[in-house]
Design an enzyme around this catalytic site. Structure first.
Site, PDB file in Angstrom:
ATOM      1  N   ASP A   3       0.848  -1.201   0.000  1.00  0.00           N
ATOM      2  CA  ASP A   3       0.000   0.000   0.000  1.00  0.00           C
ATOM      3  C   ASP A   3       0.883   1.250   0.000  1.00  0.00           C
ATOM      4  OD1 ASP A   3      -2.559   1.102  -0.084  1.00  0.00           O
ATOM      5  OD2 ASP A   3      -2.742   1.244   2.091  1.00  0.00           O
ATOM      6  N   HIS A  19      -4.597   2.966  -7.153  1.00  0.00           N
ATOM      7  CA  HIS A  19      -5.766   2.713  -6.300  1.00  0.00           C
ATOM      8  C   HIS A  19      -7.062   2.573  -7.108  1.00  0.00           C
ATOM      9  CE1 HIS A  19      -3.345   2.998  -2.722  1.00  0.00           C
ATOM     10  NE2 HIS A  19      -4.393   2.546  -2.043  1.00  0.00           N
ATOM     11  N   HIS A  22      -6.971  -0.952  -8.121  1.00  0.00           N
ATOM     12  CA  HIS A  22      -7.380  -1.740  -6.945  1.00  0.00           C
ATOM     13  C   HIS A  22      -8.905  -1.746  -6.819  1.00  0.00           C
ATOM     14  CE1 HIS A  22      -9.106  -1.566  -2.885  1.00  0.00           C
ATOM     15  NE2 HIS A  22      -8.316  -2.611  -2.632  1.00  0.00           N
ATOM     16  N   HIS A  82      -6.015  -5.709   0.719  1.00  0.00           N
ATOM     17  CA  HIS A  82      -6.009  -4.402   0.055  1.00  0.00           C
ATOM     18  C   HIS A  82      -4.637  -4.162  -0.597  1.00  0.00           C
ATOM     19  CE1 HIS A  82      -6.661  -0.090  -0.551  1.00  0.00           C
ATOM     20  NE2 HIS A  82      -5.487   0.106   0.020  1.00  0.00           N
TER      21      HIS A  82
HETATM   22  N1  LIG Z   1      -9.292   5.156   4.688  1.00  0.00           N
HETATM   23  C1  LIG Z   1      -8.151   5.037   4.084  1.00  0.00           C
HETATM   24  O1  LIG Z   1      -7.448   6.012   3.905  1.00  0.00           O
HETATM   25  C2  LIG Z   1      -7.698   3.684   3.634  1.00  0.00           C
HETATM   26  C3  LIG Z   1      -6.413   3.494   3.130  1.00  0.00           C
HETATM   27  C4  LIG Z   1      -6.031   2.202   2.770  1.00  0.00           C
HETATM   28  C5  LIG Z   1      -6.899   1.136   2.921  1.00  0.00           C
HETATM   29  N2  LIG Z   1      -8.147   1.351   3.421  1.00  0.00           N
HETATM   30  C6  LIG Z   1      -9.108   0.258   3.612  1.00  0.00           C
HETATM   31  O2  LIG Z   1      -8.590  -0.640   4.571  1.00  0.00           O
HETATM   32  C7  LIG Z   1      -9.200  -1.914   4.377  1.00  0.00           C
HETATM   33  C8  LIG Z   1      -8.187  -3.020   4.431  1.00  0.00           C
HETATM   34  O3  LIG Z   1      -7.622  -3.056   5.693  1.00  0.00           O
HETATM   35  P1  LIG Z   1      -6.671  -4.245   6.201  1.00  0.00           P
HETATM   36  O4  LIG Z   1      -5.877  -4.740   5.068  1.00  0.00           O
HETATM   37  O5  LIG Z   1      -5.984  -3.720   7.389  1.00  0.00           O
HETATM   38  O6  LIG Z   1      -7.644  -5.413   6.564  1.00  0.00           O
HETATM   39  P2  LIG Z   1      -9.008  -5.535   7.377  1.00  0.00           P
HETATM   40  O7  LIG Z   1      -9.248  -4.335   8.189  1.00  0.00           O
HETATM   41  O8  LIG Z   1     -10.044  -5.939   6.387  1.00  0.00           O
HETATM   42  O9  LIG Z   1      -8.738  -6.827   8.275  1.00  0.00           O
HETATM   43  C9  LIG Z   1      -7.744  -6.890   9.213  1.00  0.00           C
HETATM   44  C10 LIG Z   1      -7.747  -8.283   9.791  1.00  0.00           C
HETATM   45  O10 LIG Z   1      -6.576  -8.462  10.575  1.00  0.00           O
HETATM   46  C11 LIG Z   1      -6.915  -8.942  11.859  1.00  0.00           C
HETATM   47  N3  LIG Z   1      -5.936  -8.388  12.793  1.00  0.00           N
HETATM   48  C12 LIG Z   1      -5.773  -7.099  13.157  1.00  0.00           C
HETATM   49  N4  LIG Z   1      -4.751  -6.957  13.990  1.00  0.00           N
HETATM   50  C13 LIG Z   1      -4.239  -8.179  14.186  1.00  0.00           C
HETATM   51  C14 LIG Z   1      -3.139  -8.674  14.933  1.00  0.00           C
HETATM   52  N5  LIG Z   1      -2.356  -7.852  15.646  1.00  0.00           N
HETATM   53  N6  LIG Z   1      -2.890 -10.001  14.897  1.00  0.00           N
HETATM   54  C15 LIG Z   1      -3.668 -10.832  14.158  1.00  0.00           C
HETATM   55  N7  LIG Z   1      -4.702 -10.415  13.413  1.00  0.00           N
HETATM   56  C16 LIG Z   1      -4.985  -9.101  13.422  1.00  0.00           C
HETATM   57  C17 LIG Z   1      -8.323  -8.479  12.098  1.00  0.00           C
HETATM   58  O11 LIG Z   1      -8.965  -9.336  12.997  1.00  0.00           O
HETATM   59  C18 LIG Z   1      -8.928  -8.551  10.694  1.00  0.00           C
HETATM   60  O12 LIG Z   1      -9.394  -9.836  10.435  1.00  0.00           O
HETATM   61  C19 LIG Z   1      -9.920  -1.839   3.056  1.00  0.00           C
HETATM   62  O13 LIG Z   1     -11.278  -1.651   3.331  1.00  0.00           O
HETATM   63  C20 LIG Z   1      -9.330  -0.603   2.413  1.00  0.00           C
HETATM   64  O14 LIG Z   1     -10.194  -0.023   1.483  1.00  0.00           O
HETATM   65  C21 LIG Z   1      -8.543   2.609   3.776  1.00  0.00           C
HETATM   66 ZN   LIG Z   2      -4.405   1.886  -0.120  1.00  0.00          ZN
END
Ligand SMILES: NC(=O)c1ccc[n+]([C@@H]2O[C@H](COP(=O)([O-])OP(=O)(O)OC[C@H]3O[C@@H](n4cnc5c(N)ncnc54)[C@H](O)[C@@H]3O)[C@@H](O)[C@H]2O)c1
Ligand SMILES: [Zn+2]
Length: 363
Positions: free
Chosen positions: A171, A254, A257, A271
């Protein structure tokens, strides 16, 4: 167009800082709700609650159900409002943090962002990515502020599955290329302004940090170790990438993506993993030199990131599927139009098939 730069009020990172959350959040309110899914609540629930209560916070906990959808946001907001919370502390990955940002905006309360994985640059940003209940990208919601506090405990980050850390590198790897495309095209950043030199420079520092420390940091995290490289890459994945993309701007990576999320077969890829295919496609789209594209593919392989469509679940994509991705990546609101030239769906499809071929050649 005015130049705009914005950021969270406070970013705190280090080994063991989760246990100090009460100190850092002290001035933000007196009644906190901690939002986290079951896995994350087991990891941080007691530590966070204890520290907040030591600092005179009334504390409630709430389970996050996994999707950052409008319905989930409504559910959490209703409950937090019933508790009378004036601070929402969200722990977890991008989806939990994004949901909490939307709740904070709706209730006009403070937000503490506590990523427990360095998997995305969501923790610092002022926007939420909204999905359908089934996980298809729907839209961005832009909020009036960034989180008041971002708290990153590197011991927790290093203890999480390495795949999450690799995904965060992906990312963050996109950030410089997208910010630079936006800068070259005089495009708009996330705040609807032009990039500042600061936004552009932070995006570049993000890229340099990943290239200097990425491989060592991944090896450390594989062993649950916190080294200075892990600190550097955590900061790059979280702070530098977050400020870099928001104040620097997003472009093709993005959008591609977002297009890929339309295909259910990609939903098991993270992501960051899908973004990596977007980054490589952007480089091809921009006509970067062979040597440069190959260098980024090799770096991706060193980190353990996807370089082919099969790597993100698309074993044998049909023309229709590629068309769907390309069309979705090019809709009017997409950031792909921050590229310094007009982009059509056919160009995206051709970049995707070319990346796939190049990726296969390097494996
Ligand atoms: N708002 C923004 O600026 C922005 C930027 C980039 C991505 N996003 C969004 O973020 C999302 C993706 O986030 P993601 O990749 O973090 O995944 P996620 O939030 O979908 O899932 C994270 C997973 O990791 C697990 N987890 C968290 N901490 C843990 C730990 N310490 N040990 C074991 N497991 C753990 C959680 O239980 C969960 O199942 C997407 O929806 C994407 O669109 C948003
Ligand atoms: Zn991103």
């Amino acid at each position: 167009m005015a130049k705009i730069f914005a950021s969270p009020a406070n970013y705190t990172q280090g080994r063991g800082v989760a246990a100090e959350i009460g100190t850092h959040a002290e001035d933000l309110g007196g009644s906190a709700v901690l939002l986290a899914d079951d896995i994350v609540m087991d990891i941080v629930g007691d530590t966070v609650t204890e520290s907040l209560e030591d600092h005179e916070f009334d504390t409630e906990t709430m389970e996050f159900r996994g999707e950052c959808s409008e319905r989930e946001i409504e559910r959490v907001a209703d409950q937090a409002s019933e508790y009378g919370s004036d601070v929402i502390v969200s722990a977890g990955g991008g989806k939990a943090l994004d949901a909490a940002k939307a709740v904070a905006e709706r209730l006009d309360i403070a937000m503490v962002s506590m990523p427990t994985i360095a998997s995305t640059d969501a923790p610092t940003s002022s926007l939420s990515v909204i999905y359908t209940e089934h996980g298809e990208f729907e839209e961005y919601w832009f909020h009036s502020k960034n989180p008041e506090l971002v708290l990153v405990d590197t011991a927790i980050i290093a203890g999480a599955p390495t795949r999450t850390f690799r995904s965060g590198i992906a990312d963050a790897l996109a950030t410089w290329f997208e910010a630079d495309a936006t800068y070259r095209s005089h495009g708009e950043n996330i705040f609807g302004g032009a990039s500042t030199r600061a936004g552009h420079a932070l995006a570049e520092l993000c890229y340099e940090t990943l290239r200097r420390h990425g491989v060592s940091a991944v090896h450390a995290v594989e062993n649950g170790a916190v080294t200075e490289s892990v600190e550097a890459v955590t900061e790059a994945n979280t702070l530098l990438s977050g400020l870099g993309f928001e104040s620097g701007g997003l472009a093709a990576a993005h959008s591609i993506h977002n297009g890929l999320t339309q295909l259910e077969a990609t939903h098991d890829a993270t992501h960051g993993e899908k973004v990596n295919i977007g980054t490589l496609s952007q480089l091809v789209l921009e006509g970067k030199d062979d040597a440069f594209v190959e260098d980024v593919i090799e770096f991706s392989l060193d980190i353990g990131l996807p370089v082919t469509l099969a790597d993100i679940g698309l074993d044998d994509p049909t023309d229709d599927q590629l068309e769907t991705v390309a069309e979705a990546a090019c809709v009017e609101e997409e950031t792909i139009h921050n590229e310094p030239f007009p982009v059509e769906p056919a160009m995206v499809r051709d970049a995707l098939v070319t990346v796939n071929e190049l990726g296969e050649r390097h494996k």
